[in-house]
Design an enzyme around this catalytic site. Structure first.
Site, PDB file in Angstrom:
ATOM      1  N   LYS A  56      -4.575   0.475  14.690  1.00 20.18           N
ATOM      2  CA  LYS A  56      -4.463   1.472  13.604  1.00 20.18           C
ATOM      3  C   LYS A  56      -5.129   2.802  13.977  1.00 20.18           C
ATOM      4  CE  LYS A  56      -7.603  -1.117  11.158  1.00 20.18           C
ATOM      5  NZ  LYS A  56      -8.382  -1.520  10.013  1.00 20.18           N
ATOM      6  N   CYS A  93     -16.171  -8.875   4.471  1.00 21.79           N
ATOM      7  CA  CYS A  93     -16.206  -9.281   5.881  1.00 21.79           C
ATOM      8  C   CYS A  93     -16.586  -8.051   6.704  1.00 21.79           C
ATOM      9  CB  CYS A  93     -14.864  -9.864   6.316  1.00 21.79           C
ATOM     10  SG  CYS A  93     -13.673  -8.653   6.888  1.00 21.79           S
ATOM     11  N   ARG A 128      -2.250   6.265   9.695  1.00 22.87           N
ATOM     12  CA  ARG A 128      -2.130   5.818   8.291  1.00 22.87           C
ATOM     13  C   ARG A 128      -2.289   6.995   7.336  1.00 22.87           C
ATOM     14  NH1 ARG A 128      -4.717   0.096   8.122  1.00 22.87           N
ATOM     15  NH2 ARG A 128      -3.790  -0.877   9.965  1.00 22.87           N
ATOM     16  N   CYS A 184      -7.549 -10.988  -0.085  1.00 22.81           N
ATOM     17  CA  CYS A 184      -7.660 -10.648   1.331  1.00 22.81           C
ATOM     18  C   CYS A 184      -7.909 -11.897   2.176  1.00 22.81           C
ATOM     19  CB  CYS A 184      -8.780  -9.636   1.567  1.00 22.81           C
ATOM     20  SG  CYS A 184      -8.885  -9.218   3.318  1.00 22.81           S
ATOM     21  N   CYS A 204     -13.855  -2.297   5.275  1.00 19.13           N
ATOM     22  CA  CYS A 204     -12.885  -1.439   4.586  1.00 19.13           C
ATOM     23  C   CYS A 204     -13.512  -0.495   3.567  1.00 19.13           C
ATOM     24  CB  CYS A 204     -11.809  -2.279   3.918  1.00 19.13           C
ATOM     25  SG  CYS A 204     -10.877  -3.276   5.101  1.00 19.13           S
ATOM     26  N   LYS A 239      -6.655   6.536  12.067  1.00 21.77           N
ATOM     27  CA  LYS A 239      -6.951   7.141  10.764  1.00 21.77           C
ATOM     28  C   LYS A 239      -7.461   8.573  10.903  1.00 21.77           C
ATOM     29  CE  LYS A 239      -8.004   2.641   8.855  1.00 21.77           C
ATOM     30  NZ  LYS A 239      -9.006   1.727   8.320  1.00 21.77           N
ATOM     31  N   CYS A 260     -14.847  -3.385  -1.315  1.00 19.88           N
ATOM     32  CA  CYS A 260     -13.472  -3.652  -0.906  1.00 19.88           C
ATOM     33  C   CYS A 260     -12.909  -4.763  -1.771  1.00 19.88           C
ATOM     34  CB  CYS A 260     -13.435  -4.057   0.565  1.00 19.88           C
ATOM     35  SG  CYS A 260     -14.022  -5.744   0.823  1.00 19.88           S
ATOM     36  N   ARG A 320       0.859  -1.199   0.000  1.00 18.64           N
ATOM     37  CA  ARG A 320       0.000   0.000   0.000  1.00 18.64           C
ATOM     38  C   ARG A 320       0.890   1.242   0.000  1.00 18.64           C
ATOM     39  NH1 ARG A 320      -4.220  -0.165   4.615  1.00 18.64           N
ATOM     40  NH2 ARG A 320      -5.144  -1.785   3.325  1.00 18.64           N
TER      41      ARG A 320
HETATM   42  C1  HEM Z   1     -10.208  -5.014  11.921  1.00 17.11           C
HETATM   43  C2  HEM Z   1     -10.335  -4.221  10.918  1.00 17.11           C
HETATM   44  C3  HEM Z   1      -9.624  -4.338   9.581  1.00 17.11           C
HETATM   45  C4  HEM Z   1      -8.711  -5.247   9.114  1.00 17.11           C
HETATM   46  C5  HEM Z   1      -8.107  -6.420   9.842  1.00 17.11           C
HETATM   47  C6  HEM Z   1      -8.422  -4.866   7.753  1.00 17.11           C
HETATM   48  C7  HEM Z   1      -7.555  -5.569   6.909  1.00 17.11           C
HETATM   49  C8  HEM Z   1      -7.426  -5.276   5.585  1.00 17.11           C
HETATM   50  C9  HEM Z   1      -6.720  -6.077   4.629  1.00 17.11           C
HETATM   51  C10 HEM Z   1      -6.030  -7.399   4.907  1.00 17.11           C
HETATM   52  C11 HEM Z   1      -6.800  -5.451   3.443  1.00 17.11           C
HETATM   53  C12 HEM Z   1      -6.145  -5.888   2.144  1.00 17.11           C
HETATM   54  C13 HEM Z   1      -7.092  -6.484   1.200  1.00 17.11           C
HETATM   55  C14 HEM Z   1      -6.441  -6.661  -0.145  1.00 17.11           C
HETATM   56  O1  HEM Z   1      -6.030  -5.670  -0.736  1.00 17.11           O
HETATM   57  O2  HEM Z   1      -6.339  -7.790  -0.621  1.00 17.11           O
HETATM   58  C15 HEM Z   1      -7.533  -4.258   3.644  1.00 17.11           C
HETATM   59  C16 HEM Z   1      -7.828  -3.332   2.673  1.00 17.11           C
HETATM   60  C17 HEM Z   1      -8.261  -2.049   2.946  1.00 17.11           C
HETATM   61  N1  HEM Z   1      -8.740  -1.601   4.137  1.00 17.11           N
HETATM   62 FE1  HEM Z   1      -8.913  -2.669   5.775  1.00 17.11          FE
HETATM   63  N2  HEM Z   1      -9.109  -3.748   7.441  1.00 17.11           N
HETATM   64  C18 HEM Z   1      -9.866  -3.399   8.518  1.00 17.11           C
HETATM   65  C19 HEM Z   1     -10.729  -2.332   8.615  1.00 17.11           C
HETATM   66  C20 HEM Z   1     -10.708  -1.239   7.746  1.00 17.11           C
HETATM   67  C21 HEM Z   1     -11.503  -0.053   7.859  1.00 17.11           C
HETATM   68  C22 HEM Z   1     -12.525   0.177   8.944  1.00 17.11           C
HETATM   69  C23 HEM Z   1     -11.162   0.757   6.811  1.00 17.11           C
HETATM   70  C24 HEM Z   1     -11.639   2.149   6.443  1.00 17.11           C
HETATM   71  C25 HEM Z   1     -12.640   2.786   6.913  1.00 17.11           C
HETATM   72  C26 HEM Z   1     -10.185   0.054   6.050  1.00 17.11           C
HETATM   73  C27 HEM Z   1      -9.598   0.527   4.906  1.00 17.11           C
HETATM   74  C28 HEM Z   1      -9.039  -0.284   3.984  1.00 17.11           C
HETATM   75  C29 HEM Z   1      -8.724   0.143   2.665  1.00 17.11           C
HETATM   76  C30 HEM Z   1      -8.872   1.541   2.109  1.00 17.11           C
HETATM   77  C31 HEM Z   1      -8.264  -0.976   2.005  1.00 17.11           C
HETATM   78  C32 HEM Z   1      -7.811  -1.017   0.564  1.00 17.11           C
HETATM   79  C33 HEM Z   1      -8.696  -1.730  -0.316  1.00 17.11           C
HETATM   80  C34 HEM Z   1      -9.969  -1.039  -0.715  1.00 17.11           C
HETATM   81  O3  HEM Z   1     -10.005   0.136  -1.090  1.00 17.11           O
HETATM   82  O4  HEM Z   1     -10.962  -1.764  -0.718  1.00 17.11           O
HETATM   83  N3  HEM Z   1      -9.923  -1.140   6.641  1.00 17.11           N
HETATM   84  N4  HEM Z   1      -7.909  -4.172   4.962  1.00 17.11           N
HETATM   85  S1  SF4 Z   2     -13.607  -5.615   4.499  1.00 12.84           S
HETATM   86 FE1  SF4 Z   2     -12.784  -7.584   5.064  1.00 12.84          FE
HETATM   87  S2  SF4 Z   2     -12.748  -8.672   3.125  1.00 12.84           S
HETATM   88 FE2  SF4 Z   2     -12.848  -6.539   2.608  1.00 12.84          FE
HETATM   89  S3  SF4 Z   2     -10.711  -5.907   2.350  1.00 12.84           S
HETATM   90 FE3  SF4 Z   2     -11.346  -5.412   4.443  1.00 12.84          FE
HETATM   91  S4  SF4 Z   2     -10.647  -7.135   5.635  1.00 12.84           S
HETATM   92 FE4  SF4 Z   2     -10.693  -7.812   3.488  1.00 12.84          FE
END
Ligand code: HEM
Ligand code: SF4
Length: 576
Positions: free
Chosen positions: A216, A482, A150, A443, A486, A218, A437, A81
């Site tokens: 994290k 999930c 971040r 993921c 995200c 933000k 997402c 990223r």
């Molecule tokens: C326990 C909570 C979370 C975990 C463990 C988590 C984990 C991850 C992982 C593993 C990815 C990579 C997926 C891929 O590119 O294959 C991802 C993508 C992403 N996550 Fe999270 N995430 C969480 C919550 C959030 C939240 C609440 C936000 C924003 C409000 C966020 C923002 C993003 C963004 C911007 C991406 C990039 C992909 C996209 O635009 O869909 N994440 N996250």
């Molecule tokens: S919402 Fe869940 S499935 Fe989607 S990118 Fe985030 S961690 Fe992965």
């Protein structure tokens, strides 16, 4: 401070706290893991540390069962990223990301929901080279993931008024101020000079300390009336309070967050609350104070309860504000009235106060690739080759070709039409307000499809809306694989959250401006039943809505779902 308690307390700390503490400021054994040619992954401890460097260990989940049968290792690769504070990049940076995705990645780029680039499919042997090239292009990946602040987001339309230029500068300053100071990133990826000795004595993290944050963090900067940054979804938000041709100061919002865990009632999305107001010159110190209070009081035992939203929920906003003010040495002023109109993007051509042109393109789910019938990636590459202005990643996975002079517009227009790029005129208003997402296949946390499924679902819902005469009506729809959320699904008028393969929880009733969470309408809806679930509600909406009434508001007024009340696990929006 929780992290420095008795031996008994130490034992209860989450294991990631130990990994951070003994990592020598994020070094761990990463250099050794990377150098090991026999594996495609890194050690589990190092996999936690790579996140702080902007890197996630993943495997191709489409291939998992086949490889298991053949007794092969998982098909490991890495996601990288790249931070883009405020979302503004140069055409050269665009071309570099494009080239790296072809050379080392899976030939696609993702524009994320938080204004960053993501590359997927990078093999371990290519990680270092890729990171070096990213840095040579004056971008970096440090703190793109991990328990730190971040990518800082802001409204990406500096053309709208002078205010937007100011918030971009502020976002970059916030980003710089809160970037970890460790030299580990330079040492490991850029062959920077090693800090002599055991590092710990020589180095310090003045803001974070050696265990960084509990989880994290933000930050966003919003410019009303646009809430495209989704300020209510973030740990810390600064909302510009506009005076005549200038920003008077910022409302400070704290404690928002999306993630939750299915079946764990103690976890839930939460809206940020208004804590006060500060002057432009105070923003950096306010941000630092908020981060430090969370550093000292956030839960370091249970990571599912470690975000700022739970610290504030457990101890109260008044307590939190007092802690912040004590560190600041002065009180915050009371918040000012502001209001938002929507949390989406404005498509097509707009002209800025500086007389430059800006073109917002619709990018389905932020995925930049060439497909049959749409050479999106090639088209954007051709634009980048001639473009003299900038590229702006929006907060909704779309792209602005920014700062185009009058005389350069025809050449850009010609490429847009040659490659059939979408200026927001062809899609339904639903599609233009959709986000998904990544989810499968990369993921590791995905329970269901998201990015690969939402476009087809939108096509089905479009037919339904067309039947009801609602094609031009903007409704926000967001899907995640999930409950981590995200793509901020709990702030969409129609939210779909993966529960199991082919099954989604359906949420309805969020506000169009992102200021009210939706509510669970029905759990575990099968993919093929989603449209049937929506049909009666959409039909009623078309028939019974009041003038100008949004779909989410209608769902509340007509009792399709009931809104949360203050005191519930979810929080009512603050009226600011
Ligand atoms: C326990 C909570 C979370 C975990 C463990 C988590 C984990 C991850 C992982 C593993 C990815 C990579 C997926 C891929 O590119 O294959 C991802 C993508 C992403 N996550 Fe999270 N995430 C969480 C919550 C959030 C939240 C609440 C936000 C924003 C409000 C966020 C923002 C993003 C963004 C911007 C991406 C990039 C992909 C996209 O635009 O869909 N994440 N996250
Ligand atoms: S919402 Fe869940 S499935 Fe989607 S990118 Fe985030 S961690 Fe992965």
């Amino acid at each position: 401070m929780k992290q420095s308690g008795s031996a008994e307390n130490e034992k209860k700390l989450h294991k990631n706290e130990g990994i951070k503490a003994s990592s020598r400021f994020l070094r761990g054994t990463l250099a050794e893991s990377l150098a090991d040619p026999l594996t495609g992954d890194v050690s589990p401890e190092d996999a936690q540390l790579t996140k702080f460097h902007g890197i996630y260990l993943q495997d191709d989940r489409d291939e998992r069962s086949e490889r298991r049968k053949k007794k092969l290792d998982k098909a490991y690769s890495f996601m990288i990223r790249v931070r883009v504070p405020g979302g503004v990049a140069t055409p050269r940076q665009w071309l570099r990301m494009d080239e790296l995705s072809e050379r080392f990645g899976n030939a696609t780029m993702k524009l994320t929901t938080r204004q960053a680039f993501q590359l997927h499919g990078i093999l371990k042997a290519n990680l270092k080279k890729t990171i070096q090239e990213i840095n040579a292009g004056l971008m970096d990946t440090i703190a793109a993931c991990g328990d730190v602040n971040r990518n800082v987001m802001c409204n990406p339309n500096p053309h709208q008024s002078e205010a937007h230029g100011e918030v971009l500068a502020l976002s970059r300053a916030l980003s710089d101020h809160l970037t970890p100071r460790t030299r580990a990133y330079h040492e490991i990826w850029l062959d920077g000079e090693k800090v002599a000795g055991g590092e710990e004595e020589e180095e310090e993290e003045p803001i974070y300390g050696k265990t960084y944050l509990p989880r994290k963090f933000k930050i966003v900067v919003a410019v009303p009336p646009s809430n495209d940054v989704d300020v209510y979804a973030h740990d810390l938000g600064f909302v510009a309070v506009l005076g005549e041709n200038r920003i008077n100061g910022y409302n400070v919002m704290v404690g928002g967050g999306m993630g939750m865990t299915h079946g764990n009632a103690a976890t839930h999305p939460r809206l940020a609350e208004l804590m006060g107001f500060c002057k432009p010159g105070q923003v950096l110190e306010v941000a630092e104070a908020v981060v430090k209070v969370q550093r000292d009081f956030g839960d370091r035992e249970n990571r599912a309860h470690a975000r700022l939203k739970y610290t504030i929920e457990d101890r109260g906003l008044a307590w939190f504000r007092a802690e912040v003010e004590q560190r600041l040495g002065y009180p915050l002023e009371e918040g000012r009235p502001v209001s938002f109109e929507d949390n989406g993007d404005r498509y097509g051509w707009t002209r800025g106060v500086d007389d430059k042109w800006h073109l917002t393109l619709f990018i389905q789910n932020g995925r930049i690739q060439d497909e049959e019938g749409l050479a999106l990636k090639t088209g954007l590459r051709e634009i980048a080759r001639i473009h003299k202005g900038d590229f702006r990643l929006t907060c909704n996975q779309n792209l602005i070709i920014g700062s185009i002079d009058d005389e350069d517009r025809p050449a850009i227009e010609a490429l847009v039409s040659e490659y059939g790029l979408d200026t927001g005129l062809s899609g339904s208003a639903l599609r233009l307000n959709s986000m998904a997402c990544v989810a499968l296949p990369t993921c590791g946390l995905a329970l269901a499809e998201s990015e690969r499924y939402l476009p087809d679902l939108v096509t089905e819902v479009e037919s339904l809306l067309e039947e009801a005469g609602l094609r031009e009506d903007a409704i926000t729809i967001r899907m995640t694989g999930c409950p981590n959320g995200c793509a901020r699904p709990y702030l969409a008028e129609i939210g779909l959250v993966g529960k199991a393969p082919g099954k989604y929880n359906l949420y309805l009733g969020a506000a169009f401006d992102g200021s009210r969470l939706n509510r669970l309408y029905k759990a575990s809806v099968k993919s093929e039943e989603i449209v049937a679930e929506l049909r009666p509600i959409v039909t009623r909406y078309a028939r019974e809505r009041e003038a100008g009434e949004r779909f989410g508001d209608f769902c509340i007024r007509s009792g399709v779902v009931t809104p949360f009340e203050t005191g519930n696990n979810y929080h009512e929006p603050m009226v600011v």
